[in-house]
Enzyme design. Structure first.
Site, PDB file in Angstrom:
ATOM      1  CB  VAL A  45      47.558  36.159  38.374  1.00 18.05           C
ATOM      2  CG1 VAL A  45      46.871  36.809  39.578  1.00 18.05           C
ATOM      3  CG2 VAL A  45      49.060  36.099  38.585  1.00 18.05           C
ATOM      4  CG  ASP A  46      43.378  32.749  41.293  1.00 24.02           C
ATOM      5  OD1 ASP A  46      43.365  32.783  40.037  1.00 24.02           O
ATOM      6  OD2 ASP A  46      42.335  32.661  41.974  1.00 24.02           O
TER       7      ASP A  46
ATOM      8  CG  ASP B 103      42.328  28.166  44.123  1.00 28.39           C
ATOM      9  OD1 ASP B 103      41.498  28.215  45.062  1.00 28.39           O
ATOM     10  OD2 ASP B 103      43.202  29.037  43.950  1.00 28.39           O
TER      11      ASP B 103
ATOM     12  CB  THR C 174      14.901  22.848  50.968  1.00 31.84           C
ATOM     13  OG1 THR C 174      13.530  22.588  50.744  1.00 31.84           O
ATOM     14  CG2 THR C 174      15.462  23.660  49.811  1.00 31.84           C
TER      15      THR C 174
HETATM   16  N1  LIG Z   1      35.802  31.676  57.221  1.00 34.74           N
HETATM   17  C1  LIG Z   1      35.422  31.748  55.945  1.00 34.74           C
HETATM   18  N2  LIG Z   1      35.060  32.937  55.445  1.00 34.74           N
HETATM   19  C2  LIG Z   1      34.666  33.023  54.162  1.00 34.74           C
HETATM   20  N3  LIG Z   1      34.634  31.997  53.324  1.00 34.74           N
HETATM   21  C3  LIG Z   1      34.974  30.801  53.766  1.00 34.74           C
HETATM   22  C4  LIG Z   1      35.402  30.613  55.092  1.00 34.74           C
HETATM   23  N4  LIG Z   1      35.705  29.305  55.248  1.00 34.74           N
HETATM   24  C5  LIG Z   1      35.469  28.704  54.074  1.00 34.74           C
HETATM   25  N5  LIG Z   1      35.012  29.590  53.179  1.00 34.74           N
HETATM   26  C6  LIG Z   1      34.705  29.269  51.799  1.00 34.74           C
HETATM   27  O1  LIG Z   1      35.844  29.648  51.079  1.00 34.74           O
HETATM   28  C7  LIG Z   1      35.474  30.406  49.937  1.00 34.74           C
HETATM   29  C8  LIG Z   1      36.495  31.485  49.754  1.00 34.74           C
HETATM   30  O2  LIG Z   1      37.718  30.806  49.545  1.00 34.74           O
HETATM   31  P1  LIG Z   1      38.942  31.547  48.940  1.00 34.74           P
HETATM   32  O3  LIG Z   1      39.867  30.493  48.457  1.00 34.74           O
HETATM   33  O4  LIG Z   1      39.475  32.544  49.891  1.00 34.74           O
HETATM   34  O5  LIG Z   1      38.212  32.274  47.729  1.00 34.74           O
HETATM   35  P2  LIG Z   1      38.696  33.455  46.808  1.00 34.74           P
HETATM   36  O6  LIG Z   1      40.156  33.160  46.504  1.00 34.74           O
HETATM   37  O7  LIG Z   1      37.820  33.291  45.616  1.00 34.74           O
HETATM   38  O8  LIG Z   1      38.488  34.735  47.522  1.00 34.74           O
HETATM   39  C9  LIG Z   1      34.094  30.951  50.218  1.00 34.74           C
HETATM   40  O9  LIG Z   1      33.375  31.035  49.015  1.00 34.74           O
HETATM   41  C10 LIG Z   1      33.504  29.918  51.152  1.00 34.74           C
HETATM   42  O10 LIG Z   1      32.817  28.922  50.416  1.00 34.74           O
HETATM   43  C1  LIG Z   2      38.626  31.718  37.763  1.00 33.36           C
HETATM   44  C2  LIG Z   2      38.785  32.777  38.831  1.00 33.36           C
HETATM   45  C3  LIG Z   2      37.540  33.645  38.865  1.00 33.36           C
HETATM   46  C4  LIG Z   2      38.960  32.083  40.191  1.00 33.36           C
HETATM   47  O1  LIG Z   2      39.051  33.073  41.178  1.00 33.36           O
HETATM   48  P1  LIG Z   2      38.857  32.824  42.746  1.00 33.36           P
HETATM   49  O2  LIG Z   2      37.851  31.741  42.912  1.00 33.36           O
HETATM   50  O3  LIG Z   2      40.189  32.339  43.266  1.00 33.36           O
HETATM   51  O4  LIG Z   2      38.466  34.115  43.350  1.00 33.36           O
HETATM   52  C5  LIG Z   2      40.057  33.636  38.584  1.00 33.36           C
HETATM   53  O5  LIG Z   2      41.158  32.803  38.442  1.00 33.36           O
HETATM   54  C6  LIG Z   2      39.910  34.509  37.362  1.00 33.36           C
HETATM   55  O6  LIG Z   2      39.354  35.572  37.420  1.00 33.36           O
HETATM   56  N1  LIG Z   2      40.421  34.023  36.195  1.00 33.36           N
HETATM   57  C7  LIG Z   2      40.356  34.708  34.931  1.00 33.36           C
HETATM   58  C8  LIG Z   2      39.684  33.860  33.909  1.00 33.36           C
HETATM   59  C9  LIG Z   2      40.445  32.586  33.593  1.00 33.36           C
HETATM   60  O7  LIG Z   2      41.269  32.109  34.380  1.00 33.36           O
HETATM   61  O8  LIG Z   2      40.206  32.045  32.503  1.00 33.36           O
HETATM   62  K   LIG Z   3      39.603  29.569  42.913  1.00 32.85           K
END
Ligand SMILES: Nc1ncnc2c1ncn2[C@@H]1O[C@H](COP(=O)(O)OP(=O)(O)O)[C@@H](O)[C@H]1O
Ligand SMILES: CC(C)(COP(=O)(O)O)[C@@H](O)C(=O)NCCC(=O)O
Ligand SMILES: [K+]
Length: 279
Positions: free
Chosen positions: A100-101, A120, A177
């Site tokens: 849904v995002d 995203d 590394t």
């Molecule tokens: N302050 C922060 N705290 C946590 N993650 C961060 C931060 N700044 C950047 N990141 C990065 O952003 C990612 C999380 O982004 P976000 O869009 O919120 O993810 P999600 O929607 O999947 O929860 C983390 O995996 C990390 O790589």
């Molecule tokens: C692909 C995602 C894991 C991305 O999630 P996010 O990185 O924003 O946490 C999320 O949109 C999701 O769970 N989607 C369902 C599977 C799909 O979109 O096909």
């Molecule tokens: K994402």
């Protein structure tokens, strides 16, 4: 006050928006966890009259969150991926299975720019395409920067990972590394985005504006050659478009929306693609 919630796999982002003035009053993020409780790091629900939620967390997390909010707040709107919304046709065979995002991002991008490429950069990096007529083509999912790094740690014996070191935009070969890993995953992410964008634009015969969001959008942005705009509130933009509440939202305005980036010509995209394939 309107509480907008964007629950991702890593972080649960929230913001409070003034229902009268449309101003953003405060925002924050907490780790996504099993139980979501208002407390020190969550806004005071007494001032909240409506909540809008986009969640890709486990269904149980969302259910508990909604149940808790419904006891305190009158209007709770939960976004779902549907076959059609706001002129966009979902490209998935099973529309409800599209994150849904991603759907919120695609809707916001379409509302802002017409056809677009919505990227995203969160736990996963997702790259979705919508054509000017509103047809969502589907998209691509790759691990996000942090997940790529963690997978190396899990799958190798001698790749010591420094989880705190930032994936940076340095592109030269790493001589230790930590640099080899950071430069490698950064290149993997940005080259995938650049290539996928070019391939799809070539295939569809159209240069689309690109929009970037997510926690790693800024760092990824530095390596993306395609003209693009960073829009941190893109998922919220989809929530605003689906559940408009303020005067500005009803007029089609989304908070923090950037200027639509002017894409380079299709000829240039095709020339770049041809060049990269000759190498
Ligand atoms: N302050 C922060 N705290 C946590 N993650 C961060 C931060 N700044 C950047 N990141 C990065 O952003 C990612 C999380 O982004 P976000 O869009 O919120 O993810 P999600 O929607 O999947 O929860 C983390 O995996 C990390 O790589
Ligand atoms: C692909 C995602 C894991 C991305 O999630 P996010 O990185 O924003 O946490 C999320 O949109 C999701 O769970 N989607 C369902 C599977 C799909 O979109 O096909
Ligand atoms: K994402």
């Amino acid at each position: 006050m309107i509480l907008d919630l964007d629950i991702g796999n890593t972080l649960s982002k929230w913001r409070l928006k003034d229902a009268e003035s449309s101003e953003i009053r405060s925002r924050g993020a907490v780790w996504t966890r099993e139980e979501w409780r208002p407390g020190a790091d969550i806004p005071d629900l007494d001032v909240v009259e409506a909540v809008r939620i986009s969640s890709v967390a486990r269904a149980a997390v969302l259910e508990e969150t909604v149940a808790l909010l419904r006891r305190r707040v009158r209007h709770v709107h939960v976004a779902h991926s549907t076959y059609e919304a706001l002129g966009v046709i979902n490209g998935y065979e099973e529309p409800g299975r599209l994150g849904v995002d991603r759907w919120m991002g695609a809707l916001a991008g379409y509302q802002l720019a017409g056809g677009c490429c919505a990227v995203d950069c969160g736990s996963a990096i997702t790259i979705d395409f919508v054509l000017p007529g509103g047809s969502h083509l589907g998209g691509y999912i790759i691990p996000g920067l942090r997940l790529m790094k963690e997978s190396l740690k899990l799958g190798t014996r001698n790749v010591a990972i420094d989880p705190e070191s930032e994936a940076d935009e340095l592109l030269e070969p790493g001589r230790r590394t930590v640099d080899a890993v950071n430069h490698g995953i950064y290149m993997a992410a940005v080259s995938a985005i650049n290539r996928i964008y070019s391939e799809v634009c070539d295939q569809e015969g159209i240069a689309l504006p690109m929009l970037l969001t997510g926690g790693d959008a800024r760092v990824v942005s530095r390596g993306v050659q395609v003209p693009h705009a960073v829009w941190p509130d893109m998922v919220y933009g989809g929530l605003e478009a689906c559940f408009p509440m303020t005067f500005a939202e009803r007029a089609g305005k989304m908070s923090g929306a950037p200027r639509v980036p002017e894409p380079v010509s299709l000829e240039k995209i095709r020339a770049g693609l041809a060049f990269s394939m000759l190498l």
